[in-house]
Design a protein around this motif. Structure first.
Motif, PDB file in Angstrom:
ATOM      1  N   PRO A 131      19.654  -0.774  51.251  1.00 53.39           N
ATOM      2  CA  PRO A 131      18.964  -1.404  50.126  1.00 53.39           C
ATOM      3  C   PRO A 131      17.605  -0.746  49.847  1.00 53.39           C
ATOM      4  CG  PRO A 131      19.869  -3.057  51.578  1.00 53.39           C
ATOM      5  CD  PRO A 131      20.057  -1.731  52.265  1.00 53.39           C
ATOM      6  N   GLY A 132      17.325  -0.554  48.565  1.00 53.35           N
ATOM      7  CA  GLY A 132      16.056   0.042  48.144  1.00 53.35           C
ATOM      8  C   GLY A 132      16.147   1.542  47.923  1.00 53.35           C
ATOM      9  N   GLU A 133      17.234   2.164  48.341  1.00 54.74           N
ATOM     10  CA  GLU A 133      17.382   3.605  48.172  1.00 54.74           C
ATOM     11  C   GLU A 133      17.986   3.927  46.808  1.00 54.74           C
ATOM     12  OE1 GLU A 133      18.004   4.837  52.832  1.00 54.74           O
ATOM     13  OE2 GLU A 133      19.775   4.775  51.549  1.00 54.74           O
ATOM     14  N   VAL A 134      17.809   5.173  46.389  1.00 54.95           N
ATOM     15  CA  VAL A 134      18.410   5.666  45.149  1.00 54.95           C
ATOM     16  C   VAL A 134      19.312   6.840  45.515  1.00 54.95           C
ATOM     17  CG1 VAL A 134      17.986   6.689  42.880  1.00 54.95           C
ATOM     18  CG2 VAL A 134      16.415   4.953  43.782  1.00 54.95           C
ATOM     19  N   TRP A 135      20.567   6.791  45.057  1.00 56.17           N
ATOM     20  CA  TRP A 135      21.563   7.814  45.347  1.00 56.17           C
ATOM     21  C   TRP A 135      22.121   8.369  44.051  1.00 56.17           C
ATOM     22  CZ3 TRP A 135      24.085   9.022  50.227  1.00 56.17           C
ATOM     23  CH2 TRP A 135      23.423   8.466  51.334  1.00 56.17           C
ATOM     24  N   GLN A 136      22.726   9.547  44.155  1.00 58.98           N
ATOM     25  CA  GLN A 136      23.328  10.198  42.992  1.00 58.98           C
ATOM     26  C   GLN A 136      24.723  10.687  43.365  1.00 58.98           C
ATOM     27  OE1 GLN A 136      20.959  12.781  40.269  1.00 58.98           O
ATOM     28  NE2 GLN A 136      22.146  14.409  41.216  1.00 58.98           N
ATOM     29  N   ASP A 137      25.679  10.528  42.430  1.00 59.72           N
ATOM     30  CA  ASP A 137      27.032  11.007  42.693  1.00 59.72           C
ATOM     31  C   ASP A 137      27.212  12.417  42.140  1.00 59.72           C
ATOM     32  OD1 ASP A 137      27.598  10.822  39.939  1.00 59.72           O
ATOM     33  OD2 ASP A 137      28.751   8.976  40.141  1.00 59.72           O
ATOM     34  N   ARG A 138      28.414  12.961  42.276  1.00 57.44           N
ATOM     35  CA  ARG A 138      28.667  14.348  41.853  1.00 57.44           C
ATOM     36  C   ARG A 138      28.520  14.540  40.351  1.00 57.44           C
ATOM     37  NH1 ARG A 138      34.738  13.624  43.046  1.00 57.44           N
ATOM     38  NH2 ARG A 138      35.542  13.037  41.012  1.00 57.44           N
ATOM     39  N   ASN A 139      28.585  13.440  39.566  1.00 60.10           N
ATOM     40  CA  ASN A 139      28.429  13.511  38.118  1.00 60.10           C
ATOM     41  C   ASN A 139      26.995  13.262  37.670  1.00 60.10           C
ATOM     42  OD1 ASN A 139      31.289  13.850  37.778  1.00 60.10           O
ATOM     43  ND2 ASN A 139      31.483  11.680  38.259  1.00 60.10           N
ATOM     44  N   GLU A 140      26.070  13.218  38.624  1.00 56.24           N
ATOM     45  CA  GLU A 140      24.644  12.987  38.406  1.00 56.24           C
ATOM     46  C   GLU A 140      24.328  11.568  37.927  1.00 56.24           C
ATOM     47  OE1 GLU A 140      22.843  16.169  36.172  1.00 56.24           O
ATOM     48  OE2 GLU A 140      23.568  17.677  37.580  1.00 56.24           O
ATOM     49  N   GLN A 141      25.269  10.641  38.150  1.00 60.09           N
ATOM     50  CA  GLN A 141      25.005   9.221  37.896  1.00 60.09           C
ATOM     51  C   GLN A 141      24.142   8.712  39.046  1.00 60.09           C
ATOM     52  OE1 GLN A 141      25.937   6.729  35.486  1.00 60.09           O
ATOM     53  NE2 GLN A 141      24.508   5.565  36.726  1.00 60.09           N
ATOM     54  N   ARG A 142      23.055   8.046  38.703  1.00 54.34           N
ATOM     55  CA  ARG A 142      22.148   7.515  39.726  1.00 54.34           C
ATOM     56  C   ARG A 142      22.417   6.037  39.965  1.00 54.34           C
ATOM     57  NH1 ARG A 142      16.439  10.640  38.754  1.00 54.34           N
ATOM     58  NH2 ARG A 142      17.390  12.704  38.798  1.00 54.34           N
ATOM     59  N   TYR A 143      22.257   5.647  41.229  1.00 55.10           N
ATOM     60  CA  TYR A 143      22.500   4.270  41.631  1.00 55.10           C
ATOM     61  C   TYR A 143      21.345   3.771  42.489  1.00 55.10           C
ATOM     62  CZ  TYR A 143      27.333   5.558  40.547  1.00 55.10           C
ATOM     63  OH  TYR A 143      28.469   6.004  39.935  1.00 55.10           O
ATOM     64  N   PHE A 144      20.964   2.531  42.261  1.00 56.29           N
ATOM     65  CA  PHE A 144      19.990   1.851  43.100  1.00 56.29           C
ATOM     66  C   PHE A 144      20.810   1.009  44.069  1.00 56.29           C
ATOM     67  CE2 PHE A 144      16.936  -1.653  43.915  1.00 56.29           C
ATOM     68  CZ  PHE A 144      15.898  -0.886  44.411  1.00 56.29           C
ATOM     69  N   VAL A 145      20.470   1.040  45.345  1.00 56.99           N
ATOM     70  CA  VAL A 145      21.247   0.297  46.344  1.00 56.99           C
ATOM     71  C   VAL A 145      20.692  -1.121  46.464  1.00 56.99           C
ATOM     72  CG1 VAL A 145      22.127   0.252  48.700  1.00 56.99           C
ATOM     73  CG2 VAL A 145      21.681   2.443  47.588  1.00 56.99           C
ATOM     74  N   VAL A 146      21.573  -2.101  46.251  1.00 51.79           N
ATOM     75  CA  VAL A 146      21.236  -3.522  46.365  1.00 51.79           C
ATOM     76  C   VAL A 146      22.228  -4.159  47.340  1.00 51.79           C
ATOM     77  CG1 VAL A 146      20.271  -3.648  44.026  1.00 51.79           C
ATOM     78  CG2 VAL A 146      22.698  -4.132  44.384  1.00 51.79           C
TER      79      VAL A 146
END
Length: 135
Positions: free
Chosen positions: A68-83
């Motif tokens: 939680p609190g981290e920011v990740w990116q997938d292979r398509n450069e979509q960014r996600y905030f971890v909740v």
């Protein structure tokens, strides 16, 4: 498909044992080298990619599980905030508020890379011998 060193994967291969041949011949397939550890030091196994009878499931990203609190990116450069959801399970949330289980994104959009990772919280770190500790 791209794999990163350090990712944890599950490999399932289906087939019949024809004959056992010592050594491995070079093939026409791209291969994934899988490190298997055991109490005798382990070994590396080469897995053919693209072979119809091989299934590779991603279990843990190379950088570890998202927190939680981290920011990740997938292979398509979509960014996600971890909740976390109401049950304490980590989920990826997009900028539009859509939430997805981490396992689902691992399955369809890997490899995942962290953009912002939380360092270990100060409270979880053991004090060094040189630090003064107050009780």
């Amino acid at each position: 498909m791209t794999y990163l060193p350090g990712e944890t994967v599950r490999v399932t291969m289906t087939g019949k044992v024809g004959k056992v041949v010592p050594g491995v011949e070079e093939g026409d397939w791209d291969e994934l080298s899988l490190d298997l550890d055991d109490d005798q030091g382990g070994m590396a196994v080469r897995i053919p990619l693209g072979w119809v009878n091989t299934r590779i499931e991603r279990l843990v990203p190379a950088a570890g599980m998202p927190k939680p609190g981290e920011v990740w990116q997938d292979r398509n450069e979509q960014r996600y905030f971890v909740v976390v959801d109401a049950y304490g399970n980590p989920k990826f949330m997009t900028s539009k508020g859509s939430q997805y289980p981490v396992a689902d994104i691992l399955l369809v959009s890997s490899p995942l890379t962290p953009l912002i990772q939380d360092p270990e919280p100060e409270s979880a770190r053991a004090p060094s011998v040189d630090e003064e500790v107050s009780w």
